[in-house]
Design a protein around this motif. Structure first.
Motif, mmCIF file in Angstrom:
data_model
loop_
_atom_site.group_PDB
_atom_site.id
_atom_site.type_symbol
_atom_site.label_atom_id
_atom_site.label_comp_id
_atom_site.label_asym_id
_atom_site.label_seq_id
_atom_site.Cartn_x
_atom_site.Cartn_y
_atom_site.Cartn_z
ATOM 1 N N GLY A 124 130.768 -35.916 122.371
ATOM 2 C CA GLY A 124 131.767 -36.961 122.215
ATOM 3 C C GLY A 124 132.038 -37.245 120.751
ATOM 4 N N ALA A 125 132.787 -38.302 120.493
ATOM 5 C CA ALA A 125 133.102 -38.688 119.117
ATOM 6 C C ALA A 125 131.834 -39.168 118.428
ATOM 7 N N VAL A 126 131.614 -38.669 117.224
ATOM 8 C CA VAL A 126 130.452 -39.061 116.435
ATOM 9 C C VAL A 126 130.949 -39.783 115.186
ATOM 10 N N TYR A 127 130.423 -40.966 114.952
ATOM 11 C CA TYR A 127 130.803 -41.773 113.798
ATOM 12 C C TYR A 127 129.678 -41.735 112.782
ATOM 13 N N HIS A 128 130.064 -41.640 111.510
ATOM 14 C CA HIS A 128 129.089 -41.533 110.428
ATOM 15 C C HIS A 128 129.627 -42.255 109.203
ATOM 16 N N GLN A 160 130.194 -52.611 125.500
ATOM 17 C CA GLN A 160 131.153 -51.766 126.188
ATOM 18 C C GLN A 160 131.756 -50.821 125.140
ATOM 19 N N PRO A 161 132.374 -49.691 125.569
ATOM 20 C CA PRO A 161 132.933 -48.757 124.580
ATOM 21 C C PRO A 161 133.944 -49.402 123.634
ATOM 22 N N HIS A 162 134.815 -50.278 124.158
ATOM 23 C CA HIS A 162 135.823 -50.898 123.298
ATOM 24 C C HIS A 162 135.189 -51.833 122.268
ATOM 25 N N THR A 163 134.052 -52.416 122.585
ATOM 26 C CA THR A 163 133.363 -53.290 121.640
ATOM 27 C C THR A 163 132.756 -52.470 120.505
ATOM 28 N N ALA A 164 132.209 -51.305 120.837
ATOM 29 C CA ALA A 164 131.639 -50.420 119.813
ATOM 30 C C ALA A 164 132.731 -49.958 118.852
ATOM 31 N N ARG A 165 133.878 -49.575 119.393
ATOM 32 C CA ARG A 165 134.980 -49.129 118.532
ATOM 33 C C ARG A 165 135.509 -50.282 117.677
ATOM 34 N N ALA A 166 135.546 -51.477 118.234
ATOM 35 C CA ALA A 166 135.998 -52.648 117.477
ATOM 36 C C ALA A 166 135.037 -52.952 116.326
ATOM 37 N N ALA A 167 133.745 -52.772 116.556
ATOM 38 C CA ALA A 167 132.752 -53.009 115.506
ATOM 39 C C ALA A 167 132.945 -52.014 114.365
ATOM 40 N N GLY A 224 124.595 -39.423 112.499
ATOM 41 C CA GLY A 224 125.581 -40.427 112.869
ATOM 42 C C GLY A 224 125.248 -41.026 114.228
ATOM 43 N N ALA A 225 126.255 -41.539 114.928
ATOM 44 C CA ALA A 225 126.031 -42.140 116.241
ATOM 45 C C ALA A 225 127.276 -41.997 117.097
ATOM 46 N N THR A 226 127.074 -41.782 118.371
ATOM 47 C CA THR A 226 128.181 -41.734 119.317
ATOM 48 C C THR A 226 128.438 -43.131 119.862
ATOM 49 N N THR A 227 129.566 -43.293 120.516
ATOM 50 C CA THR A 227 129.877 -44.572 121.140
ATOM 51 C C THR A 227 128.825 -44.900 122.186
ATOM 52 N N LYS A 228 128.386 -43.896 122.921
ATOM 53 C CA LYS A 228 127.365 -44.104 123.949
ATOM 54 C C LYS A 228 126.051 -44.611 123.344
ATOM 55 N N GLN A 229 125.656 -44.063 122.204
ATOM 56 C CA GLN A 229 124.436 -44.513 121.544
ATOM 57 C C GLN A 229 124.562 -45.963 121.076
ATOM 58 N N MET A 230 125.749 -46.326 120.598
ATOM 59 C CA MET A 230 125.972 -47.717 120.190
ATOM 60 C C MET A 230 125.924 -48.640 121.398
ATOM 61 N N PRO A 276 117.213 -58.143 111.727
ATOM 62 C CA PRO A 276 118.448 -57.794 111.023
ATOM 63 C C PRO A 276 119.681 -58.181 111.848
ATOM 64 N N GLU A 277 120.734 -58.500 111.161
ATOM 65 C CA GLU A 277 121.983 -58.841 111.824
ATOM 66 C C GLU A 277 122.539 -57.601 112.526
ATOM 67 N N ARG A 278 123.408 -57.831 113.506
ATOM 68 C CA ARG A 278 123.996 -56.716 114.247
ATOM 69 C C ARG A 278 124.723 -55.753 113.323
ATOM 70 N N GLN A 279 125.475 -56.296 112.369
ATOM 71 C CA GLN A 279 126.224 -55.435 111.460
ATOM 72 C C GLN A 279 125.278 -54.553 110.648
ATOM 73 N N GLU A 280 124.170 -55.112 110.197
ATOM 74 C CA GLU A 280 123.180 -54.325 109.459
ATOM 75 C C GLU A 280 122.579 -53.250 110.352
ATOM 76 N N GLN A 281 122.295 -53.595 111.607
ATOM 77 C CA GLN A 281 121.753 -52.621 112.555
ATOM 78 C C GLN A 281 122.756 -51.503 112.795
ATOM 79 N N LEU A 282 124.037 -51.865 112.928
ATOM 80 C CA LEU A 282 125.077 -50.859 113.140
ATOM 81 C C LEU A 282 125.192 -49.945 111.928
ATOM 82 N N ILE A 283 125.134 -50.515 110.731
ATOM 83 C CA ILE A 283 125.194 -49.701 109.515
ATOM 84 C C ILE A 283 124.011 -48.742 109.459
ATOM 85 N N ASN A 284 122.826 -49.203 109.815
ATOM 86 C CA ASN A 284 121.652 -48.320 109.849
ATOM 87 C C ASN A 284 121.840 -47.197 110.857
ATOM 88 N N LEU A 285 122.404 -47.511 112.006
ATOM 89 C CA LEU A 285 122.628 -46.516 113.051
ATOM 90 C C LEU A 285 123.646 -45.474 112.591
#
Length: 84
Positions: free
Chosen positions: A75-79, A49-56, A36-42, A21-30
């Motif tokens: 920490g911050a949890v994204y869902h 890096q943390p800034h790359t996870a937030r940019a994604a 959800g997922a934290t920046t650390k989990q991503m 799967p593409e990275r974007q698909e993997q991120l959507i699954n996560l």
């Protein structure tokens, strides 16, 4: 200089790596998980890096995906709330 068979072998290996799967698909699954997922989990999942996870996440939002951020002890949890 590479021979044609060596070049073909190199191309075949590159295609094999991209078969998942593409990275974007993997991120959507996560982010679609109930927790959800934290920046650390991503970072751990993708080697980012943390800034790359937030940019994604920002890129997903620009594509129309509704991503919610909540603060937790870990920490911050994204869902993902809704996919468009």
């Amino acid at each position: 200089m590479m021979t044609e068979s060596a070049q073909e072998s190199k191309v075949a290996k590159a295609k094999a790596v991209k078969s998942g799967p593409e990275r974007q698909e993997q991120l959507i699954n996560l982010l679609s998980r109930k927790a959800g997922a934290t920046t650390k989990q991503m970072q751990e999942a993708f080697g980012w890096q943390p800034h790359t996870a937030r940019a994604a996440i920002s890129t997903l939002r620009k594509a129309g995906v509704s991503v919610e951020r909540t603060d937790a002890k870990r920490g911050a949890v994204y869902h993902i709330v809704a996919l468009v």
